[in-house]
Design a protein around this motif. Sequence first.
Motif, short mmCIF file in Angstrom:
data_model
loop_
_atom_site.label_atom_id
_atom_site.label_comp_id
_atom_site.label_asym_id
_atom_site.label_seq_id
_atom_site.Cartn_x
_atom_site.Cartn_y
_atom_site.Cartn_z
N ASP A 155 0.85 -1.18 0.00
CA ASP A 155 0.00 0.00 0.00
C ASP A 155 0.89 1.23 0.00
N PHE A 156 0.41 2.30 -0.63
CA PHE A 156 1.19 3.51 -0.81
C PHE A 156 0.45 4.74 -0.30
N ALA A 157 1.20 5.65 0.32
CA ALA A 157 0.69 6.97 0.68
C ALA A 157 1.67 7.98 0.10
N THR A 158 1.25 8.73 -0.91
CA THR A 158 2.16 9.54 -1.71
C THR A 158 2.59 10.81 -0.98
N TYR A 159 3.81 11.30 -1.34
CA TYR A 159 4.28 12.54 -0.71
C TYR A 159 5.21 13.38 -1.59
N ARG A 160 5.62 12.92 -2.77
CA ARG A 160 6.40 13.74 -3.69
C ARG A 160 6.13 13.33 -5.12
N GLU A 161 6.39 14.26 -6.04
CA GLU A 161 6.38 13.88 -7.44
C GLU A 161 7.66 13.14 -7.77
N ASP A 162 7.58 12.30 -8.79
CA ASP A 162 8.72 11.47 -9.20
C ASP A 162 9.13 11.84 -10.61
N ASN A 163 10.32 12.41 -10.74
CA ASN A 163 10.87 12.71 -12.05
C ASN A 163 12.27 12.13 -12.15
N LEU A 164 12.62 11.66 -13.34
CA LEU A 164 13.89 11.01 -13.59
C LEU A 164 14.82 11.94 -14.37
N GLY A 165 16.12 11.70 -14.23
CA GLY A 165 17.08 12.53 -14.94
C GLY A 165 18.14 11.70 -15.65
N PHE A 166 18.43 12.05 -16.89
CA PHE A 166 19.55 11.46 -17.63
C PHE A 166 20.78 12.33 -17.39
N GLU A 167 21.82 11.73 -16.83
CA GLU A 167 23.04 12.46 -16.50
C GLU A 167 24.15 12.02 -17.46
N ALA A 168 24.88 13.00 -18.00
CA ALA A 168 25.97 12.73 -18.93
C ALA A 168 27.21 13.52 -18.51
N LYS A 169 28.34 13.14 -19.05
CA LYS A 169 29.57 13.89 -18.81
C LYS A 169 29.39 15.31 -19.33
N LYS A 170 29.86 16.28 -18.57
CA LYS A 170 29.67 17.68 -18.95
C LYS A 170 30.24 17.95 -20.34
N ARG A 304 14.12 23.13 2.54
CA ARG A 304 15.48 23.05 3.09
C ARG A 304 16.38 22.13 2.28
N TRP A 305 15.76 21.27 1.44
CA TRP A 305 16.56 20.41 0.57
C TRP A 305 16.51 20.85 -0.90
N GLY A 306 15.90 22.00 -1.17
CA GLY A 306 15.85 22.50 -2.53
C GLY A 306 14.91 21.74 -3.44
N LEU A 307 13.87 21.11 -2.86
CA LEU A 307 12.97 20.25 -3.64
C LEU A 307 11.52 20.74 -3.64
N SER A 308 11.33 22.04 -3.50
CA SER A 308 9.97 22.56 -3.49
C SER A 308 9.20 22.24 -4.76
N GLY A 309 9.94 22.07 -5.87
CA GLY A 309 9.29 21.76 -7.13
C GLY A 309 8.69 20.37 -7.20
N GLU A 310 8.96 19.52 -6.19
CA GLU A 310 8.41 18.16 -6.16
C GLU A 310 7.19 18.05 -5.25
N ALA A 311 6.72 19.17 -4.72
CA ALA A 311 5.62 19.13 -3.74
C ALA A 311 4.33 18.60 -4.35
N VAL A 312 3.57 17.87 -3.53
CA VAL A 312 2.20 17.48 -3.88
C VAL A 312 1.25 18.24 -2.97
N THR A 313 0.02 18.41 -3.41
CA THR A 313 -0.96 19.15 -2.61
C THR A 313 -1.69 18.27 -1.62
N ALA A 314 -1.62 16.95 -1.81
CA ALA A 314 -2.27 16.02 -0.89
C ALA A 314 -1.65 14.65 -1.04
N SER A 315 -1.67 13.89 0.07
CA SER A 315 -1.24 12.49 0.01
C SER A 315 -2.41 11.63 -0.43
N ARG A 316 -2.14 10.72 -1.36
CA ARG A 316 -3.18 9.84 -1.89
C ARG A 316 -2.78 8.40 -1.63
N ILE A 317 -3.78 7.59 -1.31
CA ILE A 317 -3.54 6.16 -1.07
C ILE A 317 -3.72 5.39 -2.38
#
Length: 327
Positions: A155-170, A304-317
């Motif tokens: 069972d899940f209770a959500t609390y952040r958005e999930d986004n993935l990143g492709f990382e490459a050599k600069k 405080r962790w610089g992740l405000s962009g991942e906020a959700v407005t409510a936890s969903r089950i």
Amino acid sequence: MSTTLARRTVAAVLGLASALVLAACANPSDGGTTEVAAANGGTTRINLSPDQKRVTTAKVDSIAARVPEEIRKRGTLEIVDSSGSAAPLTFRATDNKTVIGVETDIAHLVADVLGLEPDINTVSWENIFVGLDSGKYDVGFSNITVTEERKEKYDFATYREDNLGFEAKKGSGLKIAGPADVAGRTVAVSSGTNQEKLLVEWSEENEKAGREPVDIKYYQNDSDTYLALQSGRIDLYLGPHPTAAYHAATTGRTEVVGTYSGAGATLQGLIAATTKKDNGLAEPLADALNHVIRNGTYAKVLERWGLSGEAVTASRINPPGLPRTDT
């Protein structure tokens, strides 16, 4: 993918990217800090020391009373997370012992509301689920994505958005927006993750379209992966976007060259507190998360962790999650 969803997904990813523009600055003289760019254009200093001064909140008796009796009597919330170093999600403080990060902070907040002492257990990724299955741990806070397959056992209770990143050599010049962009590329990914599932699906899609498959590589730890990236043995590393952005900025040697929803093209991925199915803990977890979302302490933790962009407005089950692979 509908136009509305496409715009919403792009906006979410852009918002996340702006929230994770990190300044590669550490200051050992004050116990260890690094700075992240805030949404208002300023900077937020991240505390990397073992003295975290975590955001706290008060117990809510009406929510705590709904916790299964066995856990209430024990007095601790047995929390499990992955032992890998994945700043700013879960990693070790400057003492190389204390577990810190946004996942840990949110877990502490939930334990506060439930009136329980948080007991953090760090294990390998696969042992998170082994421990949940056996009842050794009550809940996982470890950047766990909601998937339709996992919903059969958890069972899940959500609390952040999930986004993935492709990382490459600069300076790689790569830009990743879809399957065709990784055709024939050598890409590292962690086994058993939704990132792996996405990459396997993209590789299969490439083959069906007559393009080269992805050469998927697996490494034991992040340090091995990044050594392979710097040496040119791999072209890309696919992982959680917050981790990729943090690493890219604090080392200055890599860059994020593409982002994608953790649930695929048609659904915004969600990260959730994960507990054994039907054990009675999902509703109190969601209620606790919704309480801290409403009282503002959740927003303070993300900030405080610089992740405000991942906020959700409510936890969903148990909301819709990463779809099953077609067979």
